[in-house]
Scaffold this active site. Structure first.
Site, mmCIF file in Angstrom:
data_model
loop_
_atom_site.group_PDB
_atom_site.id
_atom_site.type_symbol
_atom_site.label_atom_id
_atom_site.label_comp_id
_atom_site.label_asym_id
_atom_site.label_seq_id
_atom_site.Cartn_x
_atom_site.Cartn_y
_atom_site.Cartn_z
ATOM 1 N N GLU A 113 0.863 -1.317 -0.109
ATOM 2 C CA GLU A 113 0.147 0.049 -0.119
ATOM 3 C C GLU A 113 0.823 1.196 0.207
ATOM 4 O OE1 GLU A 113 -2.698 0.505 3.065
ATOM 5 O OE2 GLU A 113 -3.756 2.187 2.140
ATOM 6 N N THR A 160 -6.840 6.259 -2.451
ATOM 7 C CA THR A 160 -7.179 7.589 -3.151
ATOM 8 C C THR A 160 -6.680 8.658 -2.291
ATOM 9 O OG1 THR A 160 -9.370 7.182 -2.569
ATOM 10 C CG2 THR A 160 -8.763 6.909 -4.892
ATOM 11 N N TYR A 161 -7.002 8.196 -0.924
ATOM 12 C CA TYR A 161 -6.503 9.312 0.117
ATOM 13 C C TYR A 161 -4.855 9.708 -0.082
ATOM 14 C CZ TYR A 161 -4.898 10.917 4.679
ATOM 15 O OH TYR A 161 -4.466 11.840 5.720
ATOM 16 N N HIS A 214 -7.920 1.046 -1.922
ATOM 17 C CA HIS A 214 -8.576 1.733 -1.063
ATOM 18 C C HIS A 214 -9.465 2.995 -1.374
ATOM 19 C CE1 HIS A 214 -6.508 0.006 3.052
ATOM 20 N NE2 HIS A 214 -7.699 -0.883 2.628
ATOM 21 N N GLU A 258 -12.455 2.955 3.144
ATOM 22 C CA GLU A 258 -11.806 3.262 4.209
ATOM 23 C C GLU A 258 -12.006 4.789 4.698
ATOM 24 O OE1 GLU A 258 -7.127 1.929 5.700
ATOM 25 O OE2 GLU A 258 -7.432 3.563 3.940
#
Ligand code: MN
Length: 294
Positions: free
Chosen positions: A154, A188-189, A213, A248
């Site tokens: 990630e 994407t965050y 996510h 998330e």
């Protein structure tokens, strides 16, 4: 309309939407709410998996017809990106335990910041530290392969790791690990903080994308922020991504000892996890439907 066949992407939700730990009551609540709100998959963070009754959790997931994935980050005293062999070994042991728990839960995806602590580093990754990441994750990938499992790298923002902040970094790391079952995990965050946009990284990763996510720029309700989810879902469709897409979100309304602090969750962005989850499930399904090739 053409392209109306149901998507093959499993739609998941992070357990922290419903519960902050993995005690018996929390697991029961997370499983029940995940099923009630229409998701296919529940993602557990394994930061406190020592508390989890794995056999009972697996039974509940199966009874609810849910898939499972697991994620975690490491800690500064158990960090495979350290140059200190003792610290690396502690990190490797956490990873080995998490791989075992994921397998025992019936999952095939272990993902997250498997390569470092979750927190702000005060210096760049060292050459020795990077070599340790490659060695430990190559060994873990070999173990995972025997179990038919996939690891995810990630990509996290600069305030949570110094190992991989962009898709480009992650692909280079995966190349060096050199195992087919090590895939890239986009969030994407984090992309909003580090990448040029939400599209180029998807194309760059292409068929090496293994997990996604979906989170808003402030990690609250989807659509409440400024992220261009339309562009992101179009790109996922363009590269033919069929893997899990997991929502998330974090709020100070659900506290997880340790993890909440590591992720800097100081704000109350929502109180009602069930309402949030129903909204997210619908939002993601609508984006998938709207971006399906036709
Ligand atoms: Mn994430």
């Amino acid at each position: 309309m053409k392209g109306t066949s149901l998507t093959t992407n499993p739609i998941g939700v992070h357990a922290l939407v419903f519960a902050g730990d993995t005690s018996a009551d929390s697991v029961r609540r997370a499983v029940a709410k995940t099923a009630e709100t229409g998701f296919d998959l529940l993602e557990f963070s394994l930061h406190d998996s020592l508390n989890m009754d794995v056999v009972e959790t697996r039974r509940q997931l199966a009874a609810a017809g849910l898939g499972v994935a697991c994620s975690r980050g490491l800690a500064f005293d158990a960090d495979v990106s350290s140059a200190d062999p003792a610290v690396v070994e502690k990190g490797a042991q956490l990873l080995a335990g998490s791989l075992r728990v994921t397998h025992e839960l019936g999952g095939t995806h272990l993902t997250g910041a498997l390569y470092s602590a979750l927190g702000k580093y005060g210096a760049p990754l060292s050459t020795a530290g990077r070599a340790n990441v490659v060695q430990v994750l190559a060994d873990l990938a070999a173990e995972a392969s025997k179990l038919g499992m996939t690891l995810g790298l990630e990509i996290c923002n600069r305030y949570e790791t110094n190992v991989i902040n962009t898709a480009h970094d992650a692909l280079r790391l995966a190349d060096d690990i050199g195992a087919d079952n090590v895939t890239i995990h986009l969030d994407t965050y984090h992309m909003n903080i580090e990448e040029d946009d939400l599209v180029r990284p998807v194309y760059e990763v292409g068929d090496r994308l293994g997990y996604v996510h979906i989170g808003e720029n402030h990690r609250g309700y989807l659509g409440a922020g400024h992220l261009d989810f339309g562009a992101f879902f179009h790109a996922l469709a363009d590269v033919g991504y069929t893997g899990p897409i997991t929502f998330e979100s974090f709020s100070s309304a659900v506290l997880a000892p340790g993890l909440t602090g590591d992720l800097a969750i100081w704000r109350n962005l929502w109180d009602d996890g069930e309402d949030l989850a129903r909204h997210a499930r619908s939002f993601i399904a609508n984006q998938l439907a709207a971006s399906a090739p036709r």
